[in-house]
Design an enzyme around this catalytic site. Structure first.
Site, PDB file in Angstrom:
ATOM      1  N   ASP A  72       0.823  -1.216   0.000  1.00 23.38           N
ATOM      2  CA  ASP A  72       0.000   0.000   0.000  1.00 23.38           C
ATOM      3  C   ASP A  72       0.854   1.262   0.000  1.00 23.38           C
ATOM      4  O   ASP A  72       0.412   2.317  -0.479  1.00 23.38           O
ATOM      5  CB  ASP A  72      -0.940   0.024   1.210  1.00 23.38           C
ATOM      6  N   THR A 188     -27.524  -3.248   2.755  1.00 22.19           N
ATOM      7  CA  THR A 188     -26.765  -2.396   3.673  1.00 22.19           C
ATOM      8  C   THR A 188     -26.412  -3.087   4.983  1.00 22.19           C
ATOM      9  O   THR A 188     -25.663  -2.533   5.783  1.00 22.19           O
ATOM     10  CB  THR A 188     -27.575  -1.128   4.008  1.00 22.19           C
ATOM     11  N   THR A 191     -22.698  -3.413   6.096  1.00 26.40           N
ATOM     12  CA  THR A 191     -22.169  -2.128   6.555  1.00 26.40           C
ATOM     13  C   THR A 191     -22.646  -1.813   7.961  1.00 26.40           C
ATOM     14  O   THR A 191     -21.872  -1.359   8.813  1.00 26.40           O
ATOM     15  CB  THR A 191     -22.591  -1.005   5.576  1.00 26.40           C
ATOM     16  N   LYS A 223     -30.546   5.625   4.388  1.00 25.85           N
ATOM     17  CA  LYS A 223     -30.738   4.471   5.269  1.00 25.85           C
ATOM     18  C   LYS A 223     -29.460   4.145   6.025  1.00 25.85           C
ATOM     19  O   LYS A 223     -29.478   3.915   7.248  1.00 25.85           O
ATOM     20  CB  LYS A 223     -31.183   3.268   4.439  1.00 25.85           C
ATOM     21  N   CYS A 379      16.675  -6.492 -11.314  1.00 20.43           N
ATOM     22  CA  CYS A 379      17.246  -7.212 -10.172  1.00 20.43           C
ATOM     23  C   CYS A 379      17.664  -8.627 -10.587  1.00 20.43           C
ATOM     24  O   CYS A 379      18.685  -8.790 -11.252  1.00 20.43           O
ATOM     25  CB  CYS A 379      16.249  -7.218  -9.018  1.00 20.43           C
ATOM     26  N   HIS A 515      15.428  -1.720  -8.570  1.00 15.34           N
ATOM     27  CA  HIS A 515      13.993  -1.823  -8.888  1.00 15.34           C
ATOM     28  C   HIS A 515      13.455  -0.456  -9.287  1.00 15.34           C
ATOM     29  O   HIS A 515      12.913   0.287  -8.454  1.00 15.34           O
ATOM     30  CB  HIS A 515      13.223  -2.341  -7.671  1.00 15.34           C
ATOM     31  N   GLU A 517      10.818   0.296 -10.765  1.00 13.02           N
ATOM     32  CA  GLU A 517       9.361   0.406 -10.666  1.00 13.02           C
ATOM     33  C   GLU A 517       8.908   1.143  -9.412  1.00 13.02           C
ATOM     34  O   GLU A 517       7.819   1.713  -9.374  1.00 13.02           O
ATOM     35  CB  GLU A 517       8.707  -0.982 -10.721  1.00 13.02           C
TER      36      GLU A 517
END
Length: 553
Positions: A72, A188, A191, A223, A379, A515, A517
């Protein structure tokens, strides 16, 4: 302005896209002129993801300062101007390690060490470790609400809400609103249950991001707002998109950035999102296309090559073309047939660990070199390129890497057993050493030779790129391989470590030990990927011209 904190949590199921949501929020806040920092808190007990199987965890992202982190953090850097560091990702393993180290040193004065306050205080301390000049800190909590290992992190941010105050902290919860086809209805209840679980441990979300196949109607939003105790304009549709770079635009159109600045009492300029519009237009309406073979061993899980996939997309943007990636399992190329490579415009061999599929990658590299197909090796893709050249051009029969064959007669790739790391600490390494944290990690300088493909790409003599590897090119073979057409176009300032190699009398053959990227962004495609795709387009045009010529014959 006092620093503001936004805490992003997720519920119902994993893989809903908290990382993309956090990165997109960061992009929106930056477009309003705010300086941001993004952190990821991972509840797993591993110290870092460096030793985790890519099939289980996906890509390991490497920061400029040499931390092995969650993928992430790659989203954070691609979507924003933020430069993530070791401080931007920490795990349960790191937290407990720090607390136990203090306990052993007697820093708790003999007190009983407990989750509250010792573990939660350590988490809070790491969250609040922020540079001056940062306006907003985004903090993503890994895992799903209800996971037992995530409870200390949730308790820590619950406490921080009281410490920071309501105008300086915000809870955003990403959840799922599934569409049930049999009922032809969006539901829903997942949730509601997810928010109830969050409220049970003392956290009331301020904003809900509702992941869904289609836009939520106003009735559904009303809702959800009623049952989850949030304002009606705080229920945001996080609809599935074709291209991930559409997410900031989607959130903006839903009013998310306006709601955040209102709740946090931030005065900021109106956002300019024109560059995002331009990127989406180029991706969705390319003028050309190109086929690239990605020859790897983790191809069954695309997240294993997340940054690599995105770098190819960025290179496509730079060349106004669509990059079609063909994932080819390197083990399949060990069986003799190289048919999957015959109609591609470029071949890419990425990094990896372990000996599975190695010979298939070498076969692909030989095909690229002999058939004059543009080649980019990263690499391990560089290490195998010099092994292939050694075997088939330099007469080094049985050449290999000591990583895979410690008895090879020609150790073209070997392990430097005494290594001085980034922090000037001497590491003693052999094949039995700990795997975690013993690699050359993070950004290192590289001198580039003028006139080389690398120099044409970068346009400068000195660069810094990120590494993640243990083994190096054996300089004892330099002369022998250079006589066979290999050129070293990038080398460390002390002349001891090979960083980039090229092969002469070839349209475009380049491999690097680092690397690249990890440094590619949609607005700033990496120069090596950009030129690789440019060469592959030229290859495609040449192939098409030859096909037409042969047809007329």
């Amino acid at each position: 302005m006092r620093q503001k904190f936004i805490f992003v949590t997720g519920g119902v199921v994993s893989s809903l896209g908290k990382g993309l949501a956090s990165a997109s929020i960061g992009a929106l806040l930056e477009s309003r002129g705010l300086n941001i920092m993004i952190k990821k808190l991972d509840p797993y007990i591993n110290v870092d993801p460096g030793t985790m199987n890519p099939f289980q965890h996906g890509e390991v992202y490497v920061t400029e300062d040499g931390a092995e982190t969650d993928l992430d953090l790659g989203h954070y850097e691609r979507f924003t101007k933020a430069i993530v560091s070791k401080r931007c990702n920490f795990t349960t393993g790191q937290v407990y390690d720090a607390v136990l180290s203090k306990e052993r040193k007697g820093e708790y004065l003999g007190g009983t060490v407990q989750v509250i306050p010792h573990i939660t205080d350590e988490i809070k301390k790491r969250i609040l470790d922020v540079d001056d000049g940062v306006d907003v800190v985004l903090v993503e909590i890994g895992g799903t609400v209800g996971d037992i290992e995530g409870l200390p992190f949730l308790e820590a941010i619950r406490q921080l809400r009281n410490d920071l105050g309501k105008e300086n902290s915000l809870f955003i919860h990403l959840t799922l609103v599934p569409f049930i086809r049999a009922a032809d209805e969006m539901k829903t209840k997942p949730t509601q249950h997810s928010v109830n679980e969050l409220r049970r441990i003392g956290i009331q979300p301020d904003i809900l991001l509702c992941r869904a196949e289609r836009p939520l109607s106003q009735g559904l939003k009303d809702k959800i707002a009623l049952f989850c105790n949030v304002e009606k304009d705080a229920v945001i549709t996080a609809k599935d998109v074709e291209v991930i770079y559409e997410v900031p635009l989607l959130f903006h159109n839903e009013g998310l950035d306006e709601k955040i600045t209102k709740l946090l009492n931030i005065w900021a300029k109106k956002p300019d999102l024109s560059q995002w519009d331009n990127i989406i237009e180029t991706i969705k309406n390319p003028k050309r296309q190109v086929d690239i073979a990605l020859v790897g061993k983790y191809v069954k899980l695309k997240d294993s090559y997340k940054s690599l996939n995105e770098a190819l997309v960025h290179a496509g943007i730079a060349n106004n073309c669509k990059v079609n990636i063909r994932y080819i399992d390197s083990e399949d190329l060990e069986k003799g047939s190289l048919l999957p490579l015959h109609d591609v415009d470029g071949i890419l061999v990425p990094g990896g660990f372990g000996d599975r599929g190695i010979e298939g990658k070498i076969n692909a590299i030989r095909f690229a070199r002999e058939k004059k197909v543009p080649y980019l090796g990263l690499c391990l893709g560089m290490q195998l390129a010099v092994i292939e050249i050694g075997r088939h051009k330099a007469g080094c029969e049985g050449a290999h890497s000591c990583e895979f064959d410690e008895n090879t007669p020609h150790p073209i790739i070997y392990l430097i057993e005494e290594w001085v790391d980034r922090d000037n600490k001497v590491q003693k390494r052999d094949r039995f050493s700990d795997k975690g944290g013993t690699m050359r990690l993070g950004a290192y300088p590289c001198n580039i030779s003028q006139g080389s493909l690398a120099f044409k790409a970068y346009g400068q003599e000195m660069i810094r790129e990120r590494h993640r590897h243990r083994y190096e090119f054996n300089m004892g073979y330099r002369s022998r391989l250079e006589k066979c057409g290999m050129a070293i176009s990038g080398i460390s300032p002390d002349g001891k470590l090979v960083e980039i190699i090229e092969f002469k009398n070839h349209p475009w053959f380049l491999a690097c030990q680092f690397h690249p990227e990890f440094k590619s962004k949609p607005f700033m495609p990496h120069p090596l990927f950009r030129d690789f795709i440019k060469a592959s387009l030229k290859q495609r045009q040449g192939s098409s011209a030859n096909a037409k010529k042969n047809k007329h014959k």
